[in-house]
Design an enzyme around this catalytic site. Structure first.
Site, PDB file in Angstrom:
ATOM      1  N   ILE A 518       0.955  -1.367  -0.359  1.00  0.00           N
ATOM      2  CA  ILE A 518      -0.051  -0.334   0.201  1.00  0.00           C
ATOM      3  C   ILE A 518       1.319   1.244   0.369  1.00  0.00           C
ATOM      4  O   ILE A 518       0.748   2.220  -0.156  1.00  0.00           O
ATOM      5  CB  ILE A 518      -1.163   0.132   0.949  1.00  0.00           C
ATOM      6  CG1 ILE A 518      -0.278  -0.083   2.286  1.00  0.00           C
ATOM      7  CG2 ILE A 518      -2.382  -0.884   1.175  1.00  0.00           C
ATOM      8  CD1 ILE A 518      -0.957   0.261   4.315  1.00  0.00           C
ATOM      9  N   GLY A 519       1.478   1.298  -0.058  1.00  0.00           N
ATOM     10  CA  GLY A 519       2.877   2.015  -0.215  1.00  0.00           C
ATOM     11  C   GLY A 519       4.328   2.020   0.279  1.00  0.00           C
ATOM     12  O   GLY A 519       4.605   0.304   0.001  1.00  0.00           O
ATOM     13  N   SER A 520       5.604   2.622   0.030  1.00  0.00           N
ATOM     14  CA  SER A 520       7.203   2.929  -0.647  1.00  0.00           C
ATOM     15  C   SER A 520       7.295   3.595  -0.186  1.00  0.00           C
ATOM     16  O   SER A 520       6.934   4.747  -0.566  1.00  0.00           O
ATOM     17  CB  SER A 520       7.706   1.745  -1.981  1.00  0.00           C
ATOM     18  OG  SER A 520       7.059   2.936  -2.545  1.00  0.00           O
ATOM     19  N   GLY A 522      11.894   5.725   0.908  1.00  0.00           N
ATOM     20  CA  GLY A 522      12.975   5.677   1.220  1.00  0.00           C
ATOM     21  C   GLY A 522      13.335   4.430   2.237  1.00  0.00           C
ATOM     22  O   GLY A 522      14.342   3.682   2.362  1.00  0.00           O
ATOM     23  N   PHE A 523      12.304   4.085   3.233  1.00  0.00           N
ATOM     24  CA  PHE A 523      13.131   3.357   4.429  1.00  0.00           C
ATOM     25  C   PHE A 523      12.574   1.582   3.692  1.00  0.00           C
ATOM     26  O   PHE A 523      12.900   0.742   4.939  1.00  0.00           O
ATOM     27  CB  PHE A 523      12.531   3.634   5.911  1.00  0.00           C
ATOM     28  CG  PHE A 523      12.880   4.748   6.293  1.00  0.00           C
ATOM     29  CD1 PHE A 523      14.007   4.715   6.758  1.00  0.00           C
ATOM     30  CD2 PHE A 523      12.653   6.103   6.329  1.00  0.00           C
ATOM     31  CE1 PHE A 523      15.288   5.631   7.812  1.00  0.00           C
ATOM     32  CE2 PHE A 523      13.172   6.806   7.106  1.00  0.00           C
ATOM     33  CZ  PHE A 523      14.072   7.100   7.677  1.00  0.00           C
ATOM     34  N   GLY A 524      11.591   1.829   2.820  1.00  0.00           N
ATOM     35  CA  GLY A 524      11.213   0.316   2.159  1.00  0.00           C
ATOM     36  C   GLY A 524       9.753   0.661   2.569  1.00  0.00           C
ATOM     37  O   GLY A 524       9.032   1.989   2.114  1.00  0.00           O
ATOM     38  N   VAL A 526       5.200  -1.064   2.398  1.00  0.00           N
ATOM     39  CA  VAL A 526       4.039  -1.070   3.297  1.00  0.00           C
ATOM     40  C   VAL A 526       3.459  -2.272   2.870  1.00  0.00           C
ATOM     41  O   VAL A 526       2.682  -1.382   1.848  1.00  0.00           O
ATOM     42  CB  VAL A 526       3.928   0.740   3.555  1.00  0.00           C
ATOM     43  CG1 VAL A 526       2.701   0.564   5.140  1.00  0.00           C
ATOM     44  CG2 VAL A 526       4.794   1.624   4.090  1.00  0.00           C
ATOM     45  N   LYS A 540       5.147  -1.886   7.958  1.00  0.00           N
ATOM     46  CA  LYS A 540       6.590  -1.564   7.442  1.00  0.00           C
ATOM     47  C   LYS A 540       7.936  -2.291   7.057  1.00  0.00           C
ATOM     48  O   LYS A 540       8.328  -2.601   8.343  1.00  0.00           O
ATOM     49  CB  LYS A 540       6.590   0.290   7.874  1.00  0.00           C
ATOM     50  CG  LYS A 540       8.226   0.796   6.772  1.00  0.00           C
ATOM     51  CD  LYS A 540       7.705   2.394   7.688  1.00  0.00           C
ATOM     52  CE  LYS A 540       7.495   2.892   7.981  1.00  0.00           C
ATOM     53  NZ  LYS A 540       6.714   3.908   6.777  1.00  0.00           N
ATOM     54  N   ASP A 635      10.832  15.884   7.574  1.00  0.00           N
ATOM     55  CA  ASP A 635      10.277  15.217   5.727  1.00  0.00           C
ATOM     56  C   ASP A 635       8.936  15.045   6.127  1.00  0.00           C
ATOM     57  O   ASP A 635       8.303  14.323   6.207  1.00  0.00           O
ATOM     58  CB  ASP A 635      10.266  13.895   5.789  1.00  0.00           C
ATOM     59  CG  ASP A 635      10.379  13.422   4.512  1.00  0.00           C
ATOM     60  OD1 ASP A 635      10.562  14.372   3.129  1.00  0.00           O
ATOM     61  OD2 ASP A 635      11.016  12.314   3.786  1.00  0.00           O
TER      62      ASP A 635
END
Length: 871
Positions: A518-520, A522-524, A526, A540, A635
């Site tokens: 459902i998302g992406s 810089g940290f990885g 989701v 995440k 951010d």
């Protein structure tokens, strides 16, 4: 008239002879001393209603030093003293003549006097506000004590810029101490020996509006105020409960304290700094201050490599007697008989900081520790350094050493070092043969032992390599607990405040083998998941971070997990097994703001946008001022603002920079955030503060108003009229180019045409006043100078309507015009070279955040996901 003057003369003679005190006025020629008056306190003059008195007073229990003071009668607090640096004996005198006030001691020696006056004195008045005033025969003020404050301000008194309060040494010694309260053009600051250690604007109770310059500080019945524009504009405001009498005092402890006096009982209303460990000399020189949570009082000790001084119990000295502390720019030690050979540095250990570091700029950036210490060694005023590993920042401790404090931030990587002078060991002369023999035999012994030492080290290294390989095969971590999904030893250590620990197999099952992304970022990535209790979660899966030890990872998770606010996404749990690092968040069913704001779904109504802005502002205000540990998000953007039912906004990804390894942090701090939302200070190596988040929030506000990205290609639905800004605005729906919306918002603000800035999809469902509110707040948030931006508490107040809207300072927004020119240049290149819209957007968006104040800082194109946190 002659009869009246005769009556005054007779009355005055009676007062002087009998030693009785007067009410409100006394006249030349008048003399007072502590011994001349029946009142044991030495009082000789009272204000009209008896609220204040003027006395020749010996404060405290001492009997030797006397001062001319103004005292608040009900509380017996001294609010002003004349000769605080020149006390007199009990028989010293205060004399009032036509030339003013003079104070002399028993031998006639001069101690203090009012400055030369423009005309003769007719009388001395003690006002009901507590001010001593010299008046001439026309009743004009020649001099008043309010203009020469000591350590206290009362209601009705102004403390202007350039005038300072100075602390007393103690309650019984009124001479000038080491602490100062100064009013600057933007703040009220506390200093110790010229070094700042507290600012009023940083206090959580302060509402800040920095659109005008501060002119003076004042107290009134409702609070503490910093005012500008002849008192018509509030710059900083601290609201307090109503009180008819209160004082603001710089205490001899170094704290600035505001007190009221209900029923003649003193009540502390405001204290700065609240944390006593931030007071520069709370534990003496190099004393280590730590908070005692049980008693809420500071505990003093000595840091590593130091011990308590035998001469001064409130100071610390090097544990090794071969090291001594230098005196700043003092060469007396050269001739003291000590054979000093070199400068050395004693480390203070991890987890400590210095009060001045957060208020002073580093003397050098991007250096190593050795260079930092060399800078200090070459400067006689430097007594120590603090060095930041990640940024290579070098802070110097100059002229005087205060107390060291336990660091309040878990990710603080500053290391402190105190400069010392190393004494030579006494040389051995006169035939000490055994010592000489040992010195000569050392090379032979080394030749014999070194091969055995090397062989032993090889054996040890081989053993550890074998053990590490075995542990990797069995899945046992270095802390002694299992890292496989079937581990039962995850509770082998305990860190207070940790959220729920999940096993990897639980989250794998909850997400159906990480099926629905459902998302992406810089940290990885989701993934959507469902726990056994049927609750939805967002998992995440952190893939871009180096693998930290579990203990370090869990310590940071405990900090993030303990941050709770209705406008922050809740961290429900985590997983740390082997190389796997996962975070489990509450599920936000409407996704991120960018999807609702920029997508093709139903348009966000204006009130929904206002509620989203307000919720985001409240969340940021909590991160900056409500948390036990201040968190700067770094951010803030629509992708990190998530929406739940009824468009309830919550901020995500706060605190994730804590999870970076040191190697990644060194890169991350160079370019954190996302282009289009980066504050100018990121690109000028300036200090990063909570005002960096304020800038990014302002950029988000612009996008909420317009319904499109600030740095975006011009489209038919967002066409704008041609103007003289050079930004390539065009009313043609078919025209190609770029529009930099913040500049367009500034131009429309200057013209008062706010309604033209609203998202056209709203089709008139918003009025000009509503748009103006958000635009003005946004413009104030993006001021180029961080100090001119409001804090998030003030932003919340303006959005809620509890605080008047600030006026944007155009001079601090002119950098937006430079950005607009960069956009125009990119448009021109596109039109002449026929570049694609994608390449044009990349170039112009880079221009959006890479040129600050006319200084070009060219950045290579990096996608937002590469430098931004995960969604």
């Amino acid at each position: 008239m002659e009869s009246f003057l005769l009556f005054l003369t007779v009355s005055l003679s009676w007062v002087v002879v009998s030693g009785l005190s007067s009410s409100e006025f006394i006249y030349p020629n008048f003399t007072a001393s502590n011994l001349r008056f029946i009142d044991s306190s030495g009082s000789f003059l009272f204000s009209r209603n008896g609220t204040f008195k003027a006395s020749m007073l010996n404060p405290g229990t001492q009997q030797t030093n006397f001062y001319l003071c103004v005292v608040h009668v009900a509380s017996n607090i001294i609010i002003w003293s004349a000769n605080h640096d020149a006390p007199i004996s009990n028989s010293g005198e205060m004399s009032l003549t036509v030339n003013g006030i003079a104070i002399t001691d028993r031998d006639g020696s001069f101690k203090w006097a009012t400055p030369p006056l423009k005309s003769s004195v007719s009388l001395l008045q003690l006002t009901e506000m507590g001010s001593l005033v010299l008046l001439d025969q026309l009743n004009e003020t020649l001099w008043e004590s309010f203009d020469y404050p000591t350590d206290t301000v009362v209601i009705g008194q102004h403390l202007p810029v350039g005038i300072v309060l100075s602390s007393a040494v103690s309650n019984s010694d009124l001479s000038t101490g080491d602490y100062r309260l100064a009013i600057t053009a933007s703040d009220a600051i506390l200093q110790w020996r010229g070094m700042t250690y507290w600012k009023l604007s940083m206090d959580i109770n302060a509402y800040v509006n920095l659109n005008y310059a501060v002119e003076y500080m004042a107290l009134n019945q409702t609070g503490l105020w910093l005012l500008g524009k002849n008192g018509s504009v509030v710059i900083i405001q601290v609201n307090l409960f109503p009180s008819d009498f209160r004082i603001a005092k710089l205490d001899d402890s170094g704290q600035f304290i505001v007190s009221s006096f209900p029923a003649a009982a003193q009540k502390q209303e405001f204290v700065g700094p609240v944390d006593e460990c931030q007071i520069p000399f709370i534990c003496g020189r190099i004393g280590l201050c730590a908070d005692d949570t049980a008693s809420d009082t500071p505990v003093c000790s000595c840091p590593s490599n130091f011990r308590a001084s035998s001469q001064n119990t409130k100071s610390c000295v090097p544990s090794d007697d071969l090291n001594s502390l230098p005196v700043a720019c003092n060469s007396t030690y050269i001739n003291s008989g000590l054979n000093l050979s070199s400068v050395s540095y004693l480390g203070l250990g991890y987890g400590v900081d210095y009060f001045a570091n957060d208020f002073a700029m580093p003397v050098k950036y991007g250096v190593n520790l050795s260079t930092c210490q060399d800078l200090c060694s070459a400067d006689c005023s430097c007594l120590g350094v603090f060095f930041e590993n990640l940024s290579g920042s070098c802070y110097v401790l100059e002229n005087a050493l205060g107390s060291i404090m336990s660091s309040t931030t878990s990710d603080d990587d500053r290391l402190g070092f105190i400069k010392t002078l190393v004494k030579d060991s006494p040389a051995n002369f006169g035939g000490n043969n055994s010592s000489s023999s040992q010195t000569q035999d050392f090379p032979l012994v080394a030749l014999v032992l070194l091969p055995f030492t090397g062989f032993f080290l090889l054996v040890v290294m081989g053993f550890f390599w074998w053990r590490r390989s075995r542990l990797a095969k069995t899945g046992t971590g270095k802390l002694g607990y299992q890292t496989s999904p079937s581990s039962g030893n995850l509770d082998a250590f305990s860190i207070p405040g940790l959220p729920i620990r999940f096993e990897y197999k639980e989250l794998d099952a909850a997400t159906d083998n990480f099926k629905t992304q459902i998302g992406s970022g810089g940290f990885g990535a989701v993934f959507k998941g469902t726990l056994p209790d049927k609750s939805l979660v967002a998992v995440k899966k952190i893939t871009s971070l180096g693998v930290q030890g579990k203990n370090e990872f869990c310590t940071e998770i405990a900090v993030i997990g303990n941050v709770h606010h209705v406008n922050l996404v809740k961290l429900k749990g985590f997983c740390a097994e082997g190389r796997q690092r996962l975070l489990v968040y509450e599920y936000m069913n409407r996704g991120s703001l960018d999807r609702s704001l920029f997508g093709n779904g139903p348009v966000l109504e204006w009130q929904e946008r206002v509620e989203i802005a307000l919720g985001t502002a409240r969340g940021l205000a909590y991160l900056h001022r409500g948390c036990q540990q201040k968190i700067i998000h770094c951010d803030v953007k629509p992708e990190n603002i998530l929406l739940h039912d009824h468009f309830h906004a919550k901020i995500s990804d706060f605190g994730l920079s804590k999870l970076l390894t040191p190697e990644q942090s060194s890169l991350f701090t160079t370019m954190r955030g996302t282009r289009g939302y980066l504050a100018p200070e990121w690109l000028t190596n300036s200090a990063i503060s909570d005002k960096t988040d304020v800038y990014s929030f302002g950029m988000v506000l612009f996008e909420l108003v317009s319904g499109r990205k600030n740095c975006s290609p011009r489209t038919q639905s967002h066409s704008m009229d041609k103007d003289n800004s050079g930004c390539g605005h065009s009313s043609s729906s078919s025209g190609r180019g770029l529009v930099y919306f913040p500049l367009y918002a500034l131009e429309m603000h200057e013209l008062g045409r706010y309604l033209e800035l609203a998202d056209p999809r709203l089709e008139g469902r918003v009025n000009s006043e509503e748009v103006e509110k958000l635009v003005r707040v946004a413009l104030c948030c993006v001021h180029e100078e961080p100090a001119l931006r409001p804090n998030m508490v003030s932003v919340v107040g303006m959005l809620e309507g509890d605080f008047p809207l600030s006026e944007p300072i155009v001079e601090s927004l002119n950098f937006l015009r430079f950005y607009g020119r960069r956009f125009a240049e990119a448009s021109t290149i596109e039109e002449t070279n026929g570049q694609s819209d994608t390449m044009l957007y990349q170039q112009a968006n880079t221009a959006c955040t890479s040129s600050i104040s006319g200084s070009n800082v060219i950045l290579s194109y990096v996608s937002s996901q590469q430098i931004s946190g995960a969604r």
